[in-house]
Design an enzyme around this catalytic site. Structure first.
Site, mmCIF file in Angstrom:
data_model
loop_
_atom_site.group_PDB
_atom_site.id
_atom_site.type_symbol
_atom_site.label_atom_id
_atom_site.label_comp_id
_atom_site.label_asym_id
_atom_site.label_seq_id
_atom_site.Cartn_x
_atom_site.Cartn_y
_atom_site.Cartn_z
ATOM 1 N N CYS A 196 -33.997 57.671 3.412
ATOM 2 C CA CYS A 196 -34.352 56.870 2.234
ATOM 3 C C CYS A 196 -33.223 56.792 1.220
ATOM 4 O O CYS A 196 -33.068 55.796 0.539
ATOM 5 C CB CYS A 196 -35.609 57.420 1.586
ATOM 6 S SG CYS A 196 -35.448 59.144 1.134
ATOM 7 N N GLU B 128 -43.088 58.051 -3.492
ATOM 8 C CA GLU B 128 -41.681 58.242 -3.128
ATOM 9 C C GLU B 128 -41.317 57.093 -2.198
ATOM 10 O O GLU B 128 -41.675 57.117 -1.016
ATOM 11 C CB GLU B 128 -41.492 59.594 -2.421
ATOM 12 C CG GLU B 128 -41.819 60.820 -3.269
ATOM 13 C CD GLU B 128 -40.754 61.103 -4.328
ATOM 14 O OE1 GLU B 128 -39.624 60.607 -4.200
ATOM 15 O OE2 GLU B 128 -41.062 61.829 -5.285
HETATM 16 P P1 NAD Z 1 -44.535 53.193 5.722
HETATM 17 O O1 NAD Z 1 -44.784 52.824 4.306
HETATM 18 O O2 NAD Z 1 -44.666 52.148 6.765
HETATM 19 O O3 NAD Z 1 -45.526 54.370 6.183
HETATM 20 C C1 NAD Z 1 -45.649 55.599 5.481
HETATM 21 C C2 NAD Z 1 -47.023 56.206 5.748
HETATM 22 O O4 NAD Z 1 -48.007 55.307 5.265
HETATM 23 C C3 NAD Z 1 -47.348 56.442 7.226
HETATM 24 O O5 NAD Z 1 -48.032 57.677 7.352
HETATM 25 C C4 NAD Z 1 -48.268 55.295 7.589
HETATM 26 O O6 NAD Z 1 -49.232 55.618 8.565
HETATM 27 C C5 NAD Z 1 -48.962 55.013 6.263
HETATM 28 N N1 NAD Z 1 -49.342 53.602 6.120
HETATM 29 C C6 NAD Z 1 -48.686 52.508 6.596
HETATM 30 N N2 NAD Z 1 -49.316 51.375 6.242
HETATM 31 C C7 NAD Z 1 -50.403 51.760 5.523
HETATM 32 C C8 NAD Z 1 -51.462 51.056 4.873
HETATM 33 N N3 NAD Z 1 -51.535 49.718 4.920
HETATM 34 N N4 NAD Z 1 -52.398 51.769 4.217
HETATM 35 C C9 NAD Z 1 -52.324 53.110 4.160
HETATM 36 N N5 NAD Z 1 -51.351 53.843 4.752
HETATM 37 C C10 NAD Z 1 -50.407 53.181 5.433
HETATM 38 O O7 NAD Z 1 -43.086 53.857 5.744
HETATM 39 P P2 NAD Z 1 -42.264 54.377 6.984
HETATM 40 O O8 NAD Z 1 -41.837 53.214 7.815
HETATM 41 O O9 NAD Z 1 -42.972 55.497 7.658
HETATM 42 O O10 NAD Z 1 -40.968 55.003 6.236
HETATM 43 C C11 NAD Z 1 -39.884 54.243 5.871
HETATM 44 C C12 NAD Z 1 -39.880 53.920 4.409
HETATM 45 O O11 NAD Z 1 -40.123 55.073 3.639
HETATM 46 C C13 NAD Z 1 -38.544 53.388 3.911
HETATM 47 O O12 NAD Z 1 -38.765 52.347 3.007
HETATM 48 C C14 NAD Z 1 -37.936 54.585 3.198
HETATM 49 O O13 NAD Z 1 -36.991 54.259 2.217
HETATM 50 C C15 NAD Z 1 -39.134 55.215 2.618
HETATM 51 N N6 NAD Z 1 -38.889 56.634 2.395
HETATM 52 C C16 NAD Z 1 -38.822 57.084 1.132
HETATM 53 C C17 NAD Z 1 -38.546 58.420 0.897
HETATM 54 C C18 NAD Z 1 -38.440 58.992 -0.487
HETATM 55 O O14 NAD Z 1 -38.417 60.201 -0.592
HETATM 56 N N7 NAD Z 1 -38.375 58.205 -1.528
HETATM 57 C C19 NAD Z 1 -38.351 59.272 1.983
HETATM 58 C C20 NAD Z 1 -38.434 58.762 3.259
HETATM 59 C C21 NAD Z 1 -38.716 57.442 3.463
#
Ligand code: NAD
Length: 457
Positions: free
Chosen positions: A244, A210
């Site tokens: 998002c 997602e």
């Molecule tokens: P992110 O991708 O930075 O982090 C998400 C999760 O992944 C966190 O728990 C983080 O600890 C983990 N993570 C980060 N880097 C990682 C790595 N290298 N390896 C493994 N795990 C890792 O996202 P964010 O900043 O928390 O959220 C914002 C983003 O999420 C935006 O792009 C937003 O559009 C998207 N989002 C999408 C939805 C949806 O339903 N489609 C919902 C909410 C947010």
């Protein structure tokens, strides 16, 4: 990280002992989750206030209520979802019946982001429980207060060998992804989504991703501009734009731009006051790092409203950018904040080709009462989901699947789609004892004649 391996091993054992599979067990766990959420309701609000400065009512509306509703919905429909589904069997397989059986994957991981830290952890968990899985939740390091209350809730309701919570930084997610998981449900950025998929490939673990992206909002001359502006501002400023599916930017028919800007400013002032940073219900940006990125995005842009922030509280004022072009920095990445660029168009073709040049959006919002325009956009542009004449509300209907496509993700959830996401559908052809010898060798003349006539199209 030894303790993560231990959790997975304990969960695999628990799963293999078949504890999680009966309907009674699943219904009971959903009820336990609901009770634990209710028990800690006030603490959830307090945590969301600290991490994101969300008001109780915004937290209730956009996080808690959706979780409780999803639990109730799953409980009401679980029996039907778990039933065998009979399908047609071709005459060539007489005498037999065919059906599909949904089975849980096993031990699944849910990795969640910080922006709706409660909803986006608990909502997929409801699907995982309903489908009969064990689950490890990895929460975001950026919303520590919400993470710790989720941990409390999960520990109050469940044993670790069934549902476990991991807090911490990327190393924790990394260690979890090293494990042989049966399913990974990830919500976060497109960039990290790619890393998750790469890691999942090592164990051939299926994934739901997602992700995010730039969700456009298109407005033509057939709508009530004031109402459109009001609904856009609601969707854009919820959680200070850290949503998002928030409208990322507006594409408005050229002659309507000035009028639209007037309405947008008018609604921002009506909803948030003329000093929005003094409004105690105006959410903050999650961290200094994210705040700096947004302030940087506005650099050099011309705005008719906002354009400033308050570093002490990490709030950024609702900002409207009017002279943005497609090359502007703010148009190169997902904004994820209260900054709203406005682009204009003369023909719908321009809009379509602009959207198609970028990654497929997670959401698209079309404000038009012209059926031809509605059809044209729906037929020409690929995107996860969206609304006609509103924003964000597509995700409140459990009958609609929620998910992205292309760069905005893969897979879907909510309601029955969550159950399906966390289930594997086994296909069964169930044969009865009457044995028709036609398919067995030797192929005699009469068998050949019969087979050729039956199988011929
Ligand atoms: P992110 O991708 O930075 O982090 C998400 C999760 O992944 C966190 O728990 C983080 O600890 C983990 N993570 C980060 N880097 C990682 C790595 N290298 N390896 C493994 N795990 C890792 O996202 P964010 O900043 O928390 O959220 C914002 C983003 O999420 C935006 O792009 C937003 O559009 C998207 N989002 C999408 C939805 C949806 O339903 N489609 C919902 C909410 C947010």
């Amino acid at each position: 990280m030894e303790y993560i391996r231990n959790i997975i091993e304990k969960q695999r054992k628990f799963f293999n002992e078949n504890h999680t599979k009966s309907i009674e067990f699943r219904e009971k766990q959903l009820e336990l989750l609901k009770e634990a959420i209710k028990k800690y309701e006030q603490e959830i609000y307090e945590a969301l206030k600290i991490d994101l400065n969300k008001s109780d009512i915004e937290s209730l509306m956009s996080e808690l209520y959706l979780c409780i509703d999803e639990i109730e919905y799953a409980k009401r429909h679980l029996k039907r979802w778990m039933r065998r589904k009979y399908v047609y069997t071709p005459i060539s397989q007489f005498p037999s019946i065919s059906y599909k059986v949904s089975e849980p994957y096993g031990v699944v991981a849910i990795i969640s982001p910080w922006n709706y830290p409660f909803l986006l952890s608990i909502q997929p968990l409801i699907g995982a429980i309903a489908a009969g899985n064990c689950c490890v939740l990895k929460l975001s390091e950026y919303a520590p207060k919400v993470s710790s209350i989720i941990k409390k809730i999960i520990e109050c309701a469940f044993q670790e060998e069934y549902i476990a919570v991991l807090e911490g930084e990327i190393e924790v997610a990394d260690a979890l992804l090293e494990q042989p998981l049966d399913y990974i449900f990830f919500t976060g950025s497109t960039q990290v989504g790619k890393i998750i998929m790469e890691k999942a490939a090592k164990h051939l673990t299926p994934v739901t991703l997602e992700l995010g992206g730039k969700s456009p909002c298109i407005i033509d001359e057939t709508v009530d501009l004031s109402l459109a502006a009001k609904r856009i501002i609601f969707g854009k400023l919820l959680n200070s734009g850290q949503t998002c599916v928030a409208p990322d930017y507006i594409f408005v028919q050229k002659d309507l731009k000035d009028k639209l800007v007037e309405h947008l400013i008018g609604w921002i002032e009506k909803m948030y006051g003329s000093q929005p940073l003094d409004n105690e219900n105006y959410p903050k940006i999650i961290s200094k790092k994210h705040y700096d990125r947004l302030m940087e995005l506005m650099q050099g842009e011309e705005f008719v409203l906002g354009g400033y922030g308050k570093e002490e509280t990490l709030q950024i004022a609702p900002t409207i950018l009017v002279h943005v072009n497609k090359q502007s920095k703010v148009m190169q990445e997902e904004i994820f904040g209260p900054i709203l660029p406005i682009l204009t168009y003369q023909s719908l073709e321009e809009v379509i080709s602009h959207i198609k040049e970028g990654g497929k959006p997670l959401a698209l919002y079309l404000f038009s009462n012209d059926k031809k325009v509605q059809r044209k956009i729906l037929n020409s542009v690929s995107f996860g989901g969206g609304c006609i004449n509103d924003t964000i509300m597509q995700l409140t209907n459990p009958k609609l699947p929620f998910g992205g496509v292309g760069a905005s993700g893969m897979g879907q959830y909510h309601g029955k789609y969550s159950f399906d996401t966390f289930s594997h559908e086994k296909s069964i052809l169930h044969k009865f004892s009457l044995d028709i010898p036609l398919r067995y060798q030797p192929f005699t003349k009469s068998k050949k004649w019969l087979l050729k006539n039956i199988l011929k199209k």
